[in-house]
Scaffold this motif. Structure first.
Motif, mmCIF file in Angstrom:
data_model
loop_
_atom_site.group_PDB
_atom_site.id
_atom_site.type_symbol
_atom_site.label_atom_id
_atom_site.label_comp_id
_atom_site.label_asym_id
_atom_site.label_seq_id
_atom_site.Cartn_x
_atom_site.Cartn_y
_atom_site.Cartn_z
ATOM 1 N N ALA A 100 12.320 25.925 -5.307
ATOM 2 C CA ALA A 100 12.751 24.997 -4.142
ATOM 3 C C ALA A 100 12.608 23.464 -5.246
ATOM 4 C CB ALA A 100 11.927 25.611 -3.464
ATOM 5 N N VAL A 101 14.194 23.236 -5.008
ATOM 6 C CA VAL A 101 13.809 21.527 -4.744
ATOM 7 C C VAL A 101 13.806 20.503 -3.322
ATOM 8 C CG1 VAL A 101 15.821 19.591 -5.806
ATOM 9 C CG2 VAL A 101 16.067 22.079 -6.589
ATOM 10 N N THR A 102 12.792 20.261 -3.521
ATOM 11 C CA THR A 102 12.663 18.822 -2.256
ATOM 12 C C THR A 102 13.161 17.715 -2.874
ATOM 13 O OG1 THR A 102 11.159 21.115 -2.216
ATOM 14 C CG2 THR A 102 10.561 19.013 -0.575
ATOM 15 N N VAL A 103 13.471 17.110 -1.232
ATOM 16 C CA VAL A 103 13.569 15.312 -1.226
ATOM 17 C C VAL A 103 13.314 15.322 0.066
ATOM 18 C CG1 VAL A 103 15.906 14.278 -1.544
ATOM 19 C CG2 VAL A 103 16.564 16.179 -2.192
ATOM 20 N N THR A 104 12.413 14.270 0.189
ATOM 21 C CA THR A 104 12.719 13.739 1.140
ATOM 22 C C THR A 104 13.196 12.083 1.084
ATOM 23 O OG1 THR A 104 10.486 13.124 2.525
ATOM 24 C CG2 THR A 104 10.081 12.963 0.375
ATOM 25 N N THR A 105 13.639 11.560 2.007
ATOM 26 C CA THR A 105 13.447 9.819 2.439
ATOM 27 C C THR A 105 12.768 9.159 2.397
ATOM 28 O OG1 THR A 105 14.629 10.433 4.187
ATOM 29 C CG2 THR A 105 16.168 10.851 3.184
#
Lengths: 763, 233
Positions: A100-105
């Motif tokens: 799972a590729v995760t991004v949080t701004t």
């Protein structure tokens, strides 16, 4: 001087003292250990959530949120922090694992902690922060290059840090896998910058994560108002990493509030009886001290120290043992460690646990205080008289016709039981309590095993389960269904009364998937409606035939469904046949196939390889659930072993007490000409009677306690109590075996009776 | 014919590092049907003598033959059978089972003896026919001792061994108990051996054995023992 006497008395009664200390140790230990287990889960997970900014709310929209929309949410009064967030399943290039590729701004929301390597950099364009567990299992090291693929999109970067994120506290790819498997599934974080680049300057954030103290309704209303549309809102209770972990803590709390309390109760009450008897044995000495001129207060203080000593030593050892039990259940190397991916495994204890332990010490001190006070009643001459039990009175049953026909040994034992009521009732209580603990423990274990067996070995009739990639169309999926000769399902998330639940649509033509009704019998899905689990039916106050509405996540679509029946499920969800779904026009996407082909054959066959996300054999899934259940088994197993030890100590202690109280009578029988074996039989018979009664009363009580436990655990497992013959036979064998062996040990003591000395003692 | 024969019997107790000779090389022959009183000060060895004879204890050396059976070599079970069949005990402290009634205390012997005497008859003989259903705690000391005598005799033993049977009773009750004991023994032709400090009891004996410091100092055969009523209590 009196202190020396105290030490010598302890030495003289060392067997009783040791058994009392063991009882307190076990009682306190089990109590403390089980409280420590749930408290540690709770505190360690909460501290993890705090340090990584676990979101309270998640707004979900498949088409994504813009940064302006996020800003609007951040202006809501009561909202602390916000972040746009995405977690997309990709395939890792080396082994084709799902990652799972995760991004949080906003890194302060749904972020991570770095275990080793560099801190997070939101501007980095080629840096990857990877789950330390996944990296370890798949041999990824700092500065290694890693490539992740999502359809035509490829993301490549260098590993800059090994991390843990509370978003992936329970790191499973989906609802059908209950235990993490870092060999095949993991997660990474990349920066928003890198994400944007990978998407060619485009951004898609389908979630806004929010940290806020607002109530769900208030936040939902305000968010909808700010965004000008209705949004799907998930609370943290609807996210597995939170709900499952807190469910585990609440399950532990439920267990800890029933069985260990019984455990502690047995230990303390029996300890109190023993303490009282010990003081009675010292009556002549108490009288001697009084006759010598010692003040009552000094004598009482001296004897109170016995209770305090046992209470303190037992409790201190118990607390140490309790921490060990808590650690045994909750440690990264144990079964819990395969479930939770936590950075800290510190043991925490509820503060009131120590208050309860202090209460135990206080109670024991008070018991010895009152026992000594009681022995000092009257003048010095009264105190000097040896203790005589209450005079024997006729029992009511002696008026019955059958009484005279009873054997002398029966009469003797019956009268002795009634003469020494405290000791008899404590033995009865001990057997009763241990039976309750054993029956409840075995019943829980059998019910779980029975449920798992029926669910997995009965319901899952297929060899392999194929999960399809998100981009697989229904047309392609149906081609695969035909190719693999499979049954299939489409799973999505829906909202039922604002609660996120799974919706599973099944097409079953080969019976590869079966369903269980509330009686654990197989049922065929009717095409007239949907099926819900017990928890959902109860929480939504539904009846068969009722209609209810669900809305699909990420769309405005709403469907009215008719409840056709109840089934037992592991997950909270709604289940229906494909025919019914088609009838009411639900749009779905096939994402699971169930086939009789083996995992190996599917892997070798490349015909549809590009559309397969993962293939799991039935054994893989069963193994995963077995590990999940192991957490519970460990707790129950520990309880069974400790109950047996408690049973041995309790019965030995009370048996020895009974032996000493009847020492003179046994000596008389020996002098009259009774053989040792015959006298031993008398002692064993009495204990076996008490065991029979205690067991027969304990059996239904154990079932009752299990009912209470199961009801309390219903939010975790929808289990039906399953009675195997072993449920009763094993506790019976254990209880009667322990009782017989302990009685035999006590009975063998009569060989050593010194008839001359015993009969010298004046009455 | 001798009923009891002690040959070079010694009983040594170990107390810490010390050895205490309770009986030292005792030789003794006693005939059946006699009323024998063993007299001596405290610690003289008289209770040890009785305990050895009763099979409660075994000699350190020497042999004890009772009714043609050497009891000094018997194992635990054989000693239990010996106590059941050959001897009856009456103790100073009665030693009744508190949870059994008077009748049951005496009936107890039926469990271990093949040919016991009638329990009802024994209780009538000791004057407790009306107290059968009472518990020991509901009886006086004298009554309890009479139950103890009934129990000892109900086994129909050859020898009745009594250790200070009147020691815990006042003189009047003691005399009454002794009367019962002697009458019963004579009626049922038993050998009675009583250990006591009480010189008055010795006046009624056929044989008086004086023990001192583990040795038998004197054995006196009395041709004309007094009856209970003749003794000035």
């Amino acid at each position: 001087m009196l202190f020396r006497k105290l030490l010598r008395t302890i030495w003289r009664y060392k067997a009783q003292f040791i058994s009392m200390i063991i009882m307190v140790l076990l009682g306190v230990g089990v109590f403390v250990g089980f409280q420590g287990e749930w408290k540690s889960i709770q505190d360690d997970t909460f501290s993890f959530y705090d340090s990584t900014g676990f979101a309270d709310y998640r707004l979900v929209c498949e088409t994504g949120y813009s940064s302006e929309e996020m800003d609007k949410i951040s202006t809501i009064s009561g909202v602390e922090k916000v972040s746009r967030y995405v977690s997309a399943k990709t395939n890792e290039s080396k082994q084709n694992d799902v990652v799972a590729v995760t991004v949080t701004t906003n890194f302060e929301v749904s972020g991570f902690i770095v275990i080793s390597g560099e801190d997070y950099d939101s501007t980095a364009s080629d840096s990857i922060w990877i789950s330390d567990m996944y990296a370890e299992k798949n041999d990824y090291k700092l500065n290694d290059e890693m490539t992740l693929k999502y359809g035509a999109i490829s993301i490549t970067g260098k590993i800059k840090g090994l991390i843990k994120s509370s978003e992936y506290l329970i790191c499973t790819p989906g609802e059908n896998q209950m235990m993490p498997d870092f060999d095949t599934y993991g997660y990474v974080y990349i920066s928003p910058e890198m994400y944007k680049n990978a998407l060619g300057g485009f951004e898609l954030y389908p979630e806004i994560h929010v940290i806020s103290d607002l109530e769900k309704k208030e936040f939902s209303d305000k968010a909808n108002e700010k965004l000008g549309r209705t949004n799907l809102l998930l609370t943290k209770d609807e996210v597995a990493s939170y709900s499952e972990a807190q469910g585990e803590a609440s399950e532990g709390k439920t267990m800890a509030s029933i069985l260990p309390v019984i455990f502690l109760g047995i230990a303390v009450l029996i300890m109190a009886t023993t303490m009282q008897r010990l003081t009675i044995n010292e009556k002549t000495q108490i009288g001697t001290l009084k006759a010598l001129g010692f003040r009552d207060s000094k004598i009482v203080r001296h004897y109170t120290l016995f209770g305090l000593f046992i209470g303190l030593v037992g409790s201190i050892l118990g607390i140490v043992f309790g921490y060990f039990i808590a650690w045994y259940i909750f440690n990264p190397g144990g079964s819990m460690g395969t479930y939770f991916d936590l950075p800290s495994w510190a043991i925490h204890m509820p503060w009131w646990t120590f208050l309860v332990v202090a209460g135990v010490v206080g109670f024991m001190t008070l018991i010895s205080y009152f026992a000594a006070k009681n022995m000092l009643k009257g003048n010095a001459a009264d105190a000097l008289k040896p203790y005589t039990p209450k005079a024997m009175k006729r029992l009511k049953i002696e008026d019955s016709k059958g009484w005279r026909r009873l054997k002398f040994s029966t009469k003797w034992n019956l009268r002795d039981l009634f003469r020494h009521k405290a000791r008899s009732s404590m033995t009865l209580f001990g057997v009763f309590g241990c039976t309750v603990l054993l029956v409840a423990s075995f019943l829980m274990m059998d019910s779980m095993k029975g449920f798992v067996n029926k669910f997995y070995y009965g319901s899952m009739n297929y060899e392999s389960q194929i999960s399809l990639k998100e981009e697989t169309t229904n047309e392609k999926a149906l081609e695969m269904v035909s190719y693999y000769d499979a049954d299939y399902s489409a799973s999505t998330n829906v909202s039922l009364n604002e609660e996120a639940i799974a919706m599973d649509i099944y097409h079953v033509s080969h019976d590869y998937v079966k369903f269980l009704d509330p009686n654990m019998d197989f049922l065929t899905l009717e095409d007239t409606g949907v099926y819900l689990g017990q928890r959902l039916i109860e929480s939504n106050n539904l009846k068969i035939g009722d209609k209810f509405e669900v809305s699909i996540f990420g769309s405005d679509a709403k469907y009215t469904l008719k409840l056709a029946g109840e089934l037992r499920t592991l997950t909270k969800g709604v289940v229906m046949s494909q025919k019914y779904a088609d009838e009411i026009g639900i749009i779905y996407k096939i994402n699971q196939l169930f086939t009789n082909k083996t995992k190996e054959n599917i892997s070798k066959d490349t015909a549809f390889g590009d559309y397969i996300s993962t293939t799991k054999s039935r054994n893989d899934i069963i193994k995963s659930f077995d590990s999940f259940m192991e957490v519970m088994y460990v707790m129950i197993g520990a309880l069974i072993v400790l109950s047996i030890i408690l049973g041995i100590v309790v019965l030995y202690n009370l048996g020895t007490m009974s032996y000493f109280e009847r020492y003179r009578e046994l000596s008389t029988l020996k002098v009259v000409g009774f053989r040792d074996k015959r006298i031993g039989k008398l002692l064993i018979t009495q204990n076996m009677w008490l065991t029979v009664v205690g067991f027969l009363v304990g059996l239904p009580a154990g079932i009752g306690i299990t009912c209470v436990l199961m009801k309390a655990l219903a939010s975790e497992y929808e289990m039906k109590m399953i009675f195997g013959w072993m449920t009763f036979v094993i506790p019976a064998i254990v209880m009667f075996g322990v009782s017989f062996l302990v009685s035999l040990m006590v009975a063998r003591k009569n060989r050593k009776i010194d008839m001359v000395e015993a009969l010298k003692v004046p009455e | 014919m001798n009923l009891i024969n002690f040959k070079n019997v010694s009983r040594i107790y170990k107390v810490g590092d010390h050895e205490q000779k309770a009986l030292d090389n005792v030789n003794l022959d006693l005939k059946s049907g006699k009323f024998i009183v063993i007299l001596g000060p405290s610690g003289a060895g008289k209770s040890t003598l009785l305990n050895l004879l009763g099979g409660l204890d075994s000699p350190t050396s020497g042999t004890i033959v009772v009714n043609n059976k050497d009891i000094s070599t018997l194992n635990n079970n054989e000693l239990a059978d010996y106590r059941a069949e050959t001897v009856g005990f009456v103790f100073q402290s009665y030693n009744l089972i508190p949870t059994l009634t008077v009748f049951e205390n005496v009936s107890l012997v039926k469990e271990i003896v093949k040919d016991p005497l009638s329990v009802n008859e024994m209780l009538e003989q000791v004057g407790l026919g009306d107290h059968k259903d009472k518990f020991p705690s509901e009886l006086s000391g004298g009554e309890q001792q009479r139950v103890s005598i009934a129990r000892a005799l109900a086994k129909n033993p050859k020898i009745l061994l009594c250790d200070e049977p009147t020691g815990a009773l006042d003189s009047e009750t003691g005399a009454m108990v002794l009367k019962v004991l002697l009458n019963m023994a004579r009626n049922y032709h038993k050998t009675i051996i009583i250990v006591t400090h009480n010189q008055n009891i010795a006046k009624m004996a056929d044989v008086i054995i004086r023990v001192k410091s583990g040795h038998i100092k004197e054995i006196i055969n009395q041709d004309k023992p007094l009856s209970v009523d003749e003794v000035d209590w």
